[in-house]
Write an enzyme that holds these catalytic residues in place. Sequence first.
Site, PDB file in Angstrom:
ATOM      1  N   ASN A   9       0.869  -1.173   0.000  1.00 42.76           N
ATOM      2  CA  ASN A   9       0.000   0.000   0.000  1.00 42.76           C
ATOM      3  C   ASN A   9       0.911   1.230   0.000  1.00 42.76           C
ATOM      4  OD1 ASN A   9      -1.792   2.039   0.478  1.00 42.76           O
ATOM      5  ND2 ASN A   9      -2.719   1.123   2.294  1.00 42.76           N
ATOM      6  N   ARG A  84      -2.629  -2.071  -3.382  1.00 45.52           N
ATOM      7  CA  ARG A  84      -3.849  -1.310  -3.136  1.00 45.52           C
ATOM      8  C   ARG A  84      -3.810  -0.071  -4.028  1.00 45.52           C
ATOM      9  NH1 ARG A  84      -5.173   2.942   1.429  1.00 45.52           N
ATOM     10  NH2 ARG A  84      -7.396   3.138   1.066  1.00 45.52           N
ATOM     11  N   HIS A 173     -12.907   2.529   0.633  1.00 43.77           N
ATOM     12  CA  HIS A 173     -12.812   1.473   1.663  1.00 43.77           C
ATOM     13  C   HIS A 173     -13.463   0.183   1.173  1.00 43.77           C
ATOM     14  CE1 HIS A 173     -12.742   4.766   5.022  1.00 43.77           C
ATOM     15  NE2 HIS A 173     -11.499   4.383   4.731  1.00 43.77           N
ATOM     16  N   GLY A 201     -12.674   4.364  11.337  1.00 41.17           N
ATOM     17  CA  GLY A 201     -11.263   4.454  11.729  1.00 41.17           C
ATOM     18  C   GLY A 201     -10.878   5.921  11.651  1.00 41.17           C
ATOM     19  N   ASN A 202      -9.637   6.202  11.250  1.00 40.23           N
ATOM     20  CA  ASN A 202      -9.297   7.603  10.996  1.00 40.23           C
ATOM     21  C   ASN A 202     -10.125   8.136   9.842  1.00 40.23           C
ATOM     22  OD1 ASN A 202      -7.600   9.137  12.586  1.00 40.23           O
ATOM     23  ND2 ASN A 202      -5.891   7.775  12.095  1.00 40.23           N
ATOM     24  N   ASP A 274      -7.971  11.672  17.602  1.00 42.09           N
ATOM     25  CA  ASP A 274      -7.900  10.300  18.114  1.00 42.09           C
ATOM     26  C   ASP A 274      -9.099  10.023  19.033  1.00 42.09           C
ATOM     27  OD1 ASP A 274      -7.151   8.132  20.010  1.00 42.09           O
ATOM     28  OD2 ASP A 274      -5.322   8.155  18.807  1.00 42.09           O
ATOM     29  N   MET A 275      -9.916   9.046  18.684  1.00 49.29           N
ATOM     30  CA  MET A 275     -11.141   8.792  19.442  1.00 49.29           C
ATOM     31  C   MET A 275     -10.861   8.414  20.897  1.00 49.29           C
ATOM     32  SD  MET A 275     -14.339   8.899  19.650  1.00 49.29           S
ATOM     33  CE  MET A 275     -15.250   8.986  18.125  1.00 49.29           C
ATOM     34  N   ASN A 326     -13.165  -1.131  18.556  1.00 44.70           N
ATOM     35  CA  ASN A 326     -12.679  -0.937  19.934  1.00 44.70           C
ATOM     36  C   ASN A 326     -13.548  -0.064  20.828  1.00 44.70           C
ATOM     37  OD1 ASN A 326     -10.003  -2.313  19.939  1.00 44.70           O
ATOM     38  ND2 ASN A 326      -9.690  -0.960  18.189  1.00 44.70           N
ATOM     39  N   GLU A 376      -8.147  -5.666   5.544  1.00 41.68           N
ATOM     40  CA  GLU A 376      -8.010  -5.167   4.172  1.00 41.68           C
ATOM     41  C   GLU A 376      -6.848  -5.841   3.451  1.00 41.68           C
ATOM     42  OE1 GLU A 376      -8.614  -1.004   5.896  1.00 41.68           O
ATOM     43  OE2 GLU A 376      -9.246  -0.741   3.828  1.00 41.68           O
TER      44      GLU A 376
HETATM   45  P1  AMP Z   1      -7.800   3.032  12.137  1.00 35.30           P
HETATM   46  O1  AMP Z   1      -7.644   4.176  11.167  1.00 35.30           O
HETATM   47  O2  AMP Z   1      -8.744   1.970  11.662  1.00 35.30           O
HETATM   48  O3  AMP Z   1      -6.480   2.479  12.616  1.00 35.30           O
HETATM   49  O4  AMP Z   1      -8.501   3.645  13.452  1.00 35.30           O
HETATM   50  C1  AMP Z   1      -7.909   4.672  14.194  1.00 35.30           C
HETATM   51  C2  AMP Z   1      -8.933   5.194  15.191  1.00 35.30           C
HETATM   52  O5  AMP Z   1      -9.322   4.133  16.079  1.00 35.30           O
HETATM   53  C3  AMP Z   1      -8.398   6.313  16.077  1.00 35.30           C
HETATM   54  O6  AMP Z   1      -9.377   7.349  16.203  1.00 35.30           O
HETATM   55  C4  AMP Z   1      -8.249   5.639  17.424  1.00 35.30           C
HETATM   56  O7  AMP Z   1      -8.387   6.523  18.494  1.00 35.30           O
HETATM   57  C5  AMP Z   1      -9.394   4.661  17.397  1.00 35.30           C
HETATM   58  N1  AMP Z   1      -9.239   3.640  18.440  1.00 35.30           N
HETATM   59  C6  AMP Z   1      -8.301   2.671  18.535  1.00 35.30           C
HETATM   60  N2  AMP Z   1      -8.451   1.984  19.712  1.00 35.30           N
HETATM   61  C7  AMP Z   1      -9.509   2.555  20.375  1.00 35.30           C
HETATM   62  C8  AMP Z   1     -10.153   2.319  21.626  1.00 35.30           C
HETATM   63  N3  AMP Z   1      -9.744   1.357  22.456  1.00 35.30           N
HETATM   64  N4  AMP Z   1     -11.213   3.105  21.953  1.00 35.30           N
HETATM   65  C9  AMP Z   1     -11.628   4.093  21.122  1.00 35.30           C
HETATM   66  N5  AMP Z   1     -11.065   4.352  19.926  1.00 35.30           N
HETATM   67  C10 AMP Z   1     -10.013   3.612  19.555  1.00 35.30           C
END
Ligand code: AMP
Length: 392
Positions: A9, A84, A173, A201-202, A274-275, A326, A376
């Site tokens: 990727n 990708r 996606h 995700g992000n 960041d969540m 998560n 993916e």
């Molecule tokens: P990704 O792009 O799929 O890697 O997802 C990234 C996002 O997942 C970011 O906003 C992270 O904060 C969120 N994330 C990962 N672990 C957790 C968790 N335990 N609780 C809440 N959000 C999470």
Amino acid sequence: MNAPVLVINCGSSSIKYALIDSDPKAPRLAGLAERLDSSDARLQGSNSRGESFQQPLSGADHAQALQAIFARLEERSPAAIGHRVVHGGEHFTQAALIDKNVIDTIETTATLAPLHNPANLAGIAATRALFPDLPQVAVFDTAFHQTLPPQAYRYALPEALYTQHGIRRYGFHGTSHAFVSQRAGDISERGAGGWLVAHLGNGCSTSAVWQNQSLDTSMGLTPLEGVAMGTRSGDVDPGLHAHLHRQLGWSLDDIDRVLNKQSGLYGLSGLTNDMREIETAADGEHAGARLAFDVFCYRVAKSLAALSCALPTLDGVLFTGGIGENSSQVRKRVIHLLPHFGLALDNDRNAITRGGREDRIDAGSGPEVWVIPTDEEGRIAAETRHCLETRA
Ligand code: AMP
């Protein structure tokens, strides 16, 4: 084809890779080369014993990074490379064996994805130069959504913008939506029925999948449309661009940067994209973080409700991506906002489902709710194998 597939990727300054065996239980060698073309370039990843490594690659370009990646494959020679590719336009409804023709077609689609397709093409050129004897396959983010009907993919714009310039909704996606919905069909007694997928995700997108076919999705011409994301705004009034230009004097580049990089969770909270940090700050009564969480969940629920129009029946909702896999808080809020669909959670199961765990988390009465970790890379490897096994 039993030998492993190397999934690549390629971004403008990074290469993500994974070496994937046909046996899903075999260990994956995976990693990331980043900050390429800078003195800070580096490669990090894991070996077959699961140990992580870091290797400085000072000043390395894509070709040098690919050589370093190949040196980390522990003598497990790949039989093929799966790339990708973000945008396949209307040309690609499935993975394609890369030849000059395919490269030319991806180039013509680059106007639709100027940030992504050129980087993907650079990666393809570098791997072809380094490994001319290995078959290489392009797997497109957009391909799974090529089954959308016109009522879902056309914007209400003058027809010539579609027929002459390809302006329509494409969706992204696709490998994730395809993987997760197919997996739901395999593990649920309801089979391949009607699933609403939330890839959070992000980047975030939702889709409506019926009998393994995507019938609608939240992202459009670009990956900016749809729900709110880490730094992307998602849907805004299309009049916003003219307003910002006329009232604030913003250029198109300014508007593009703000909507893509300074909005979403980050823009609303003023804190972070960041969540995890949003949830912690919201628990601590941070007003911006609370608002960001509320808007994020409301937009996801609203998008799923809208996409339900595409499905003849609703068999369930599938959560995936870093947040979807998560965050029990996000899942709880989203499902809470959709009571008219008869959706209800098993709160205990929801609370403990995270960290790559696949589980059914509904209360058992209405449509199902599943957390399904996305894969993916695994899907790209599977599509690469399928493409090579079925080619004429
Ligand atoms: P990704 O792009 O799929 O890697 O997802 C990234 C996002 O997942 C970011 O906003 C992270 O904060 C969120 N994330 C990962 N672990 C957790 C968790 N335990 N609780 C809440 N959000 C999470």
